[in-house]
Write a protein that holds these residues in place. Sequence first.
Motif, mmCIF file in Angstrom:
data_model
loop_
_atom_site.group_PDB
_atom_site.id
_atom_site.type_symbol
_atom_site.label_atom_id
_atom_site.label_comp_id
_atom_site.label_asym_id
_atom_site.label_seq_id
_atom_site.Cartn_x
_atom_site.Cartn_y
_atom_site.Cartn_z
ATOM 1 N N GLN A 53 0.823 -1.208 0.000
ATOM 2 C CA GLN A 53 0.000 0.000 0.000
ATOM 3 C C GLN A 53 0.856 1.256 0.000
ATOM 4 O O GLN A 53 0.569 2.215 -0.699
ATOM 5 C CB GLN A 53 -0.943 0.002 1.199
ATOM 6 N N GLY A 85 -8.445 -13.001 -1.771
ATOM 7 C CA GLY A 85 -8.965 -11.823 -2.473
ATOM 8 C C GLY A 85 -8.376 -10.508 -2.010
ATOM 9 O O GLY A 85 -8.928 -9.446 -2.288
ATOM 10 N N LEU A 86 -7.227 -10.558 -1.306
ATOM 11 C CA LEU A 86 -6.606 -9.338 -0.783
ATOM 12 C C LEU A 86 -5.583 -8.746 -1.733
ATOM 13 O O LEU A 86 -5.307 -7.543 -1.693
ATOM 14 C CB LEU A 86 -5.942 -9.627 0.569
ATOM 15 N N THR A 104 -6.122 -5.413 -3.732
ATOM 16 C CA THR A 104 -7.464 -5.331 -4.284
ATOM 17 C C THR A 104 -8.243 -4.336 -3.427
ATOM 18 O O THR A 104 -7.811 -3.996 -2.312
ATOM 19 C CB THR A 104 -8.169 -6.702 -4.226
ATOM 20 N N PRO A 105 -9.382 -3.885 -3.885
ATOM 21 C CA PRO A 105 -10.211 -3.042 -3.007
ATOM 22 C C PRO A 105 -10.545 -3.747 -1.690
ATOM 23 O O PRO A 105 -10.555 -3.127 -0.632
ATOM 24 C CB PRO A 105 -11.464 -2.782 -3.851
ATOM 25 N N GLU A 106 -10.779 -5.068 -1.748
ATOM 26 C CA GLU A 106 -11.044 -5.832 -0.520
ATOM 27 C C GLU A 106 -9.812 -5.840 0.384
ATOM 28 O O GLU A 106 -9.930 -5.716 1.605
ATOM 29 C CB GLU A 106 -11.466 -7.266 -0.865
ATOM 30 N N GLY A 107 -8.630 -5.977 -0.199
ATOM 31 C CA GLY A 107 -7.403 -5.946 0.585
ATOM 32 C C GLY A 107 -7.214 -4.609 1.268
ATOM 33 O O GLY A 107 -6.847 -4.539 2.445
ATOM 34 N N ARG A 109 -9.594 -2.476 2.020
ATOM 35 C CA ARG A 109 -10.651 -2.343 3.026
ATOM 36 C C ARG A 109 -10.296 -3.112 4.296
ATOM 37 O O ARG A 109 -10.382 -2.578 5.406
ATOM 38 C CB ARG A 109 -11.983 -2.849 2.458
ATOM 39 N N ARG A 110 -9.867 -4.367 4.136
ATOM 40 C CA ARG A 110 -9.516 -5.188 5.295
ATOM 41 C C ARG A 110 -8.316 -4.609 6.044
ATOM 42 O O ARG A 110 -8.262 -4.646 7.271
ATOM 43 C CB ARG A 110 -9.215 -6.627 4.868
ATOM 44 N N GLU A 113 -9.538 -1.684 8.050
ATOM 45 C CA GLU A 113 -10.263 -2.171 9.229
ATOM 46 C C GLU A 113 -9.297 -2.653 10.304
ATOM 47 O O GLU A 113 -9.496 -2.394 11.490
ATOM 48 C CB GLU A 113 -11.194 -3.323 8.851
ATOM 49 N N GLU A 114 -8.271 -3.395 9.885
ATOM 50 C CA GLU A 114 -7.288 -3.922 10.840
ATOM 51 C C GLU A 114 -6.544 -2.784 11.534
ATOM 52 O O GLU A 114 -6.361 -2.804 12.759
ATOM 53 C CB GLU A 114 -6.304 -4.837 10.122
#
Length: 165
Positions: A53, A85-86, A104-107, A109-110, A113-114
């Motif tokens: 990131q 899917g991360l 990914t967008p899911e990665g 997002r997670r 959150e973390e």
Amino acid sequence: MPARREKGVPDNAIPVIAYQTLLLGRHRHGPALRPGGGAALERSAVILLSRIQVQGPMSIRRLSEAFGLDASTVNRQANSMIRAGLLVRMPDPDAGMARLLRLTPEGARRLAEERAANARSLGRVLAAWTPEDTAVFAEFLTRFNQDIEALSGRPWPDPAAAPRT
């Protein structure tokens, strides 16, 4: 022969710091301190996703160099995150057949959150500290990490310089 004493380091401080960093490394600021627990990303996933990131898409080779790990270890971790899917593999425009890993967008997002859960948990731990003590601790912890990175030759990139995706 006694160990070489570094300038300004009291002889009794090093064993205390060594022990306390050992203890710090065993704590997870997230799930154990979260009310109700909650599914958390593995520590290795948080570190790898954070690096990508901050630095942008990276190859397995660059990640293994950045972390000082064998490429097969990084590849195994990356494959797990791809299945979850991360991460996704993408062509490296500068290297022909080589692939880069991208969040990914899911990665993303997670990971967000973390980080938020970890920050809330640390806030609970530091709730009784004064703002001054918290600021000094943050300053010393940053300096400590930067000095380790300088000695290892593997500095962590500045999050303020992170590519915008």
